[in-house]
Design a protein around this motif. Structure first.
Motif, PDB file in Angstrom:
ATOM      1  N   PHE A  22       7.901 -10.690   2.307  1.00  0.00           N
ATOM      2  CA  PHE A  22       7.365 -10.760   1.362  1.00  0.00           C
ATOM      3  C   PHE A  22       7.717  -9.423   0.465  1.00  0.00           C
ATOM      4  N   PHE A  23       7.831  -9.582  -0.805  1.00  0.00           N
ATOM      5  CA  PHE A  23       8.021  -8.383  -1.731  1.00  0.00           C
ATOM      6  C   PHE A  23       7.244  -8.495  -2.954  1.00  0.00           C
ATOM      7  N   ASN A  24       6.735  -7.213  -3.276  1.00  0.00           N
ATOM      8  CA  ASN A  24       5.824  -7.065  -4.413  1.00  0.00           C
ATOM      9  C   ASN A  24       6.555  -6.170  -5.300  1.00  0.00           C
ATOM     10  N   GLU A  27       4.591  -1.880 -10.296  1.00  0.00           N
ATOM     11  CA  GLU A  27       4.155  -1.966 -11.646  1.00  0.00           C
ATOM     12  C   GLU A  27       4.747  -0.980 -12.715  1.00  0.00           C
ATOM     13  N   CYS A  34       4.065   3.114  -3.826  1.00  0.00           N
ATOM     14  CA  CYS A  34       3.317   1.593  -3.613  1.00  0.00           C
ATOM     15  C   CYS A  34       2.170   1.822  -3.182  1.00  0.00           C
ATOM     16  N   ASP A  36      -0.474  -0.204  -0.770  1.00  0.00           N
ATOM     17  CA  ASP A  36      -0.516  -1.192   0.308  1.00  0.00           C
ATOM     18  C   ASP A  36      -1.446  -2.345  -0.304  1.00  0.00           C
ATOM     19  N   LEU A  37      -0.995  -3.465  -0.251  1.00  0.00           N
ATOM     20  CA  LEU A  37      -2.037  -4.695  -0.614  1.00  0.00           C
ATOM     21  C   LEU A  37      -3.089  -5.022   0.172  1.00  0.00           C
ATOM     22  N   CYS A  57       6.005  -2.168   6.626  1.00  0.00           N
ATOM     23  CA  CYS A  57       6.192  -2.353   5.073  1.00  0.00           C
ATOM     24  C   CYS A  57       7.213  -1.171   4.756  1.00  0.00           C
ATOM     25  N   CYS A  59       8.445   1.052   0.953  1.00  0.00           N
ATOM     26  CA  CYS A  59       8.324   1.405  -0.303  1.00  0.00           C
ATOM     27  C   CYS A  59       9.496   1.595  -0.872  1.00  0.00           C
ATOM     28  N   GLY A  63       9.777  -1.805  -5.625  1.00  0.00           N
ATOM     29  CA  GLY A  63       8.557  -2.539  -4.934  1.00  0.00           C
ATOM     30  C   GLY A  63       8.309  -2.500  -3.622  1.00  0.00           C
ATOM     31  N   GLU A  65       8.296  -3.948   0.157  1.00  0.00           N
ATOM     32  CA  GLU A  65       8.683  -5.087   0.977  1.00  0.00           C
ATOM     33  C   GLU A  65       7.694  -5.038   2.302  1.00  0.00           C
ATOM     34  N   CYS A  66       7.371  -5.949   2.856  1.00  0.00           N
ATOM     35  CA  CYS A  66       6.787  -6.245   4.140  1.00  0.00           C
ATOM     36  C   CYS A  66       7.227  -7.616   4.952  1.00  0.00           C
TER      37      CYS A  66
END
Length: 104
Positions: A22-24, A27, A34, A36-37, A57, A59, A63, A65-66
């Motif tokens: 997935f990619f976040n 902001e 980055c 970590d979610l 993951c 950075c 964004g 990516e993990c």
């Protein structure tokens, strides 16, 4: 009984997430880091790390990516595959007795 329940839950979740990535996006106010979610740690652009949830993951400038550190479709006849959270590798347990490993 608890072992069976845990193995069932892990097996179900494993079936839903084979080698997923997935990619976040970053902001605007991220200031070159980055977040970590999962654990809220900060990582500078260009860094790479492993999470406690068996994710690798990166950075990037746009964004985070993990991807799962395990992957692929795993099938061993008569066995159920479960991801070991300590090693992030599959372990196999007998379908008729989930407390016994298929391989020693």
């Amino acid at each position: 009984m608890k072992v069976l329940l845990v193995l069932s839950i892990l097996s179900f979740s494993l079936a839903l997430c084979h080698a997923a990535c997935f990619f976040n996006p970053l902001e605007k106010e991220a200031n070159g880091v980055c977040t970590d979610l999962y654990d809220g740690t900060k990582h500078p652009i260009g860094s790479e790390w492993n999470t406690a949830d068996c994710l690798q993951c990166w950075c990037r400038d746009n964004g985070m990516e993990c991807c799962h550190r395990y992957g692929g479709v795993v099938s061993v006849e008569g066995c159920t595959a479960v991801v070991d959270p300590e090693t992030c590798k599959y372990k196999f347990y007998k379908n008729d007795d989930p407390s016994k490993p298929c391989y020693d």
